[in-house]
Design a protein around this motif. Structure first.
Motif, PDB file in Angstrom:
ATOM      1  N   ALA A   1       0.772  -1.209  -0.009  1.00  0.00           N
ATOM      2  CA  ALA A   1       0.134  -0.007   0.105  1.00  0.00           C
ATOM      3  C   ALA A   1       0.908   1.091  -0.023  1.00  0.00           C
ATOM      4  O   ALA A   1       1.463   1.487   1.062  1.00  0.00           O
TER       5      ALA A   1
ATOM      6  N   SER B   1      -1.290   6.119  -1.814  1.00  0.00           N
ATOM      7  CA  SER B   1      -2.663   5.209  -2.195  1.00  0.00           C
ATOM      8  C   SER B   1      -3.910   5.326  -1.248  1.00  0.00           C
ATOM      9  O   SER B   1      -4.922   5.178  -1.374  1.00  0.00           O
ATOM     10  N   HIS B   2      -3.597   6.025  -0.031  1.00  0.00           N
ATOM     11  CA  HIS B   2      -4.349   6.308   1.197  1.00  0.00           C
ATOM     12  C   HIS B   2      -5.399   7.322   0.893  1.00  0.00           C
ATOM     13  O   HIS B   2      -6.601   7.381   1.429  1.00  0.00           O
TER      14      HIS B   2
ATOM     15  N   PRO C   1      -6.602  -0.380   0.182  1.00  0.00           N
ATOM     16  CA  PRO C   1      -5.199  -1.121   0.372  1.00  0.00           C
ATOM     17  C   PRO C   1      -4.752  -0.912   1.701  1.00  0.00           C
ATOM     18  O   PRO C   1      -5.283  -0.121   2.801  1.00  0.00           O
TER      19      PRO C   1
ATOM     20  N   THR D   1      -1.603  -1.692   4.766  1.00  0.00           N
ATOM     21  CA  THR D   1      -0.118  -1.562   5.045  1.00  0.00           C
ATOM     22  C   THR D   1       0.262  -3.148   5.540  1.00  0.00           C
ATOM     23  O   THR D   1       1.462  -3.511   5.231  1.00  0.00           O
TER      24      THR D   1
END
Length: 464
Positions: free
Chosen positions: A18, A22-23, A81, A83
């Motif tokens: 991730a 992407s966050h 996504p 981590t």
């Protein structure tokens, strides 16, 4: 044993699962589960007569909806996504679940204070829920999106900055770390000396003409110091016929029948057995006086909850305990189920792991019909901010404090070195979380509007 360098490599490797940027992306899946269906799936444990009040409180504002929709957001985060960097999540880290509480040494600490949904999971879920709550609260207060983004970003920045600082400390230093009123003053001052605000924020003015640092800028320690058991005694009880009793205030506080009161007295003994030995000695110095059914919060409306009044040396020496039903965490469908079979034990263990100074009266018990409950002290020098009173400057300060407190909490249970390495020194993560906060705030507003429409149609009953 892995070295700090090895742990840092784990954090950097997590960027392949991730990326930090992407966050910021969140697009509802094509077959997103109906949020009202998600809410309904959580109602089996609620008392049917309180469901209308539950929905009425959620309908009050987008922020109120967000507070009651923990399961909805968890279902949405399941499509984002991950981590893979696991911590003990608070599970419901919105900005009103941070506040003041007294440690056993009577120091006033700023920390998380709600753990009903606690569960191990990816650290970013708590950060995102905090950031979204800040953005939604800003909009509810009429602040422009530039301000909302700035405050959400400040929370993520504080989290990242403090996680990197904690990564450099030893294990005991991190474990004993806490935020007291002295820390709050320093943090607010640091924030006011921090990076220049965005153009959108600067155009609106600081909201603090004097510009003076104030430890109460985000929450009021002086008010918290007055929220003691004695003040609760004055507010919540009276003495009809010369006997101390909890004052009825339907539907928030209602007397229980003789049978229910007797059942609660019986499970009190079972709760006592889950306390450490020294706490049992202390608890035994109090006697059971009265009990009432209690309605709390937004998401908690309808969940079985009781307020218990105990008396120590005399009537001026009260102890208020709250017994609340605990079911599976709202995070459990998208995350692995709890390692604890008893849901009250799950809540207590999570709180003890996360908080810098946990409530000395935390315990759990199995009640009637095999229901799981946990016990805690109702009020012991506690306080939280009023969202409606948070000006742009105060919200910014509060966001920083919450981000800092969340980093401290996660550093106790997760690999702080790996998380710090993942976050890095750049502001990529901060900006991404702020983007997500605004996007999800849009979705929250739409879900809230739909709830109001359904309530207006009469398909779901709501209290006035």
């Amino acid at each position: 044993m892995t070295t700090p360098a090895d742990r840092a490599l784990v954090g950097r490797a997590a960027r392949h699962h991730a990326s930090r940027s992407s966050h910021g992306l969140w697009i509802p899946p094509a077959h997103r589960t109906d949020p009202l269906a998600v809410l309904a799936s959580r109602n089996s444990r609620r008392l049917p007569e309180l469901l209308p009040l539950h929905y009425a409180r959620m309908a009050a504002s987008p922020f109120a909806f967000l507070r009651g929709a923990t399961a909805v957001m968890a279902a949405d985060l399941a499509h984002s996504p991950r981590t893979g960097l696991t911590v003990q999540l608070c599970g419901d880290a919105h900005l009103l679940n941070f506040g003041f509480a007294a440690s056993p040494e009577r120091a006033l600490l700023f920390d998380l204070n709600n753990f009903d949904e606690t569960l191990p999971g990816p650290f970013e879920w708590d950060v995102k829920r905090l950031a979204v709550s800040i953005a939604v609260a800003a909009r509810d207060n009429g602040q422009p999106d530039g301000r909302a983004r700035e405050a959400a970003r400040a929370a993520a920045e504080a989290y990242r900055t403090w996680m990197r600082r904690l990564a450099d400390l030893g294990e005991l230093d991190v474990w004993y770390r806490h935020l007291d009123t002295t820390d709050l003053l320093a943090l607010v001052r640091a924030g006011q000396r921090g990076p220049a605000r965005t153009d959108a924020g600067a155009a609106e003015g600081s909201g603090d003409p004097a510009g003076s640092p104030d430890p109460s800028a985000a929450a009021d320690p002086s008010a918290a110091r007055h929220r003691t058991s004695l003040r609760a005694l004055e507010k919540l009880t009276d003495t009809p016929g010369g006997r101390r009793r909890i004052t009825p205030d339907p539907p928030v506080l209602e007397p229980v029948g003789r049978i229910d009161a007797a059942a609660l007295r019986r499970i009190f003994i079972g709760y006592r057995s889950t306390l450490p030995e020294d706490r049992r000695v202390l608890l035994d110095r109090f006697r059971f006086v009265d009990v009432a059914r209690q309605v709390v919060g937004v998401g908690g409306v309808g969940i079985r909850c009781h307020l218990v009044l105990l008396e120590g040396r005399d009537s001026a020496d009260p102890l208020f305990l709250q017994i609340k039903e605990a079911g599976p965490s709202a995070l459990e469908p998208p995350l692995p189920r709890s390692a604890y079979e008893h849901q009250g034990h799950r809540v207590v263990a999570g709180q003890r792991l996360i908080q810098a100074a946990a409530d000395p009266f935390l315990g759990w018990v199995t009640g009637p019909e095999g229901r799981h409950f946990y016990w805690r002290q109702l009020r012991d020098v506690k306080g939280a901010s009023d969202v409606g009173d948070l000006t742009p400057a105060l919200l910014l300060d509060h966001a920083r404090l919450c981000g800092t407190a969340l980093a401290r909490a996660h550093a106790r249970s997760g690999d702080r070195i790996a998380i710090a390495s993942y976050l890095g020194a750049a502001d990529t993560f901060d900006r991404a979380v702020a983007d997500f906060a605004l996007r999800y705030a849009d979705r929250t507003a739409q879900d809230h509007a739909r709830l109001r429409a359904v309530l207006a149609s009469g398909r779901i009953p709501a209290a006035s």
